[in-house]
Design a protein around this motif. Sequence first.
Motif: not given
Length: 191
Positions: A22-46
């Motif tokens: 399974l190959i999941t392409p992901l543009n290098d942005s947090f907009v695309d990252f959001d389909v995999l996981g969420g991050v803390d808006p201050v620390t960027y920790a998953v």
Amino acid sequence: VIDTPGSDTYLMRLAHSMADTLITPLNDSFVDFDVLGGVDPVTYAVTHTSHFADMVRDARRHRRVVDQATIDWIVVRNRLSMLGSRNKHLVGEGLRELSLRLGFRAIDGFAERVVYRELYPRGLTALDTLDQDTLGTRPSMSHVTARQEVEGLLKSLRLPLDERGLRRAAARAEWFAASANPLELHDIIAH
């Protein structure tokens, strides 16, 4: 190869559970990252996994139950900037953390290159023969670099090539070689 839509449907889930890779392409942005996981808006920790990642985890679990096979999940970062940036670093760190949680391989894909957009309308890829005849101009270093990038990505994917895949590759090579000679192509089609 199955390219599934982004919507969550029964057929999309079925295709994912049947995949060997399974190959999941992901543009290098947090907009695309959001389909995999969420991050803390201050620390960027998953902070959590998202809907798509949860669906893939379920598909992989289902596949293991059905035939004890494992699905190799690869997340490919695309449209990478040639320059280092804080965002690039943070997305990379987030992917590394998620890869440990979810068991995927994160690899770098393609940089943001104009040459890819130039090849597309002509129906060409960086792996095609790129010469004066096909391009309408002499190939540049951009073409060479794009080819190296695609070859590097293919090598990084480490896709399994079974006997059936080898036969398909040989048939494709024969087809392209014969396409230069219409009489040979006719003989291949006739068989």
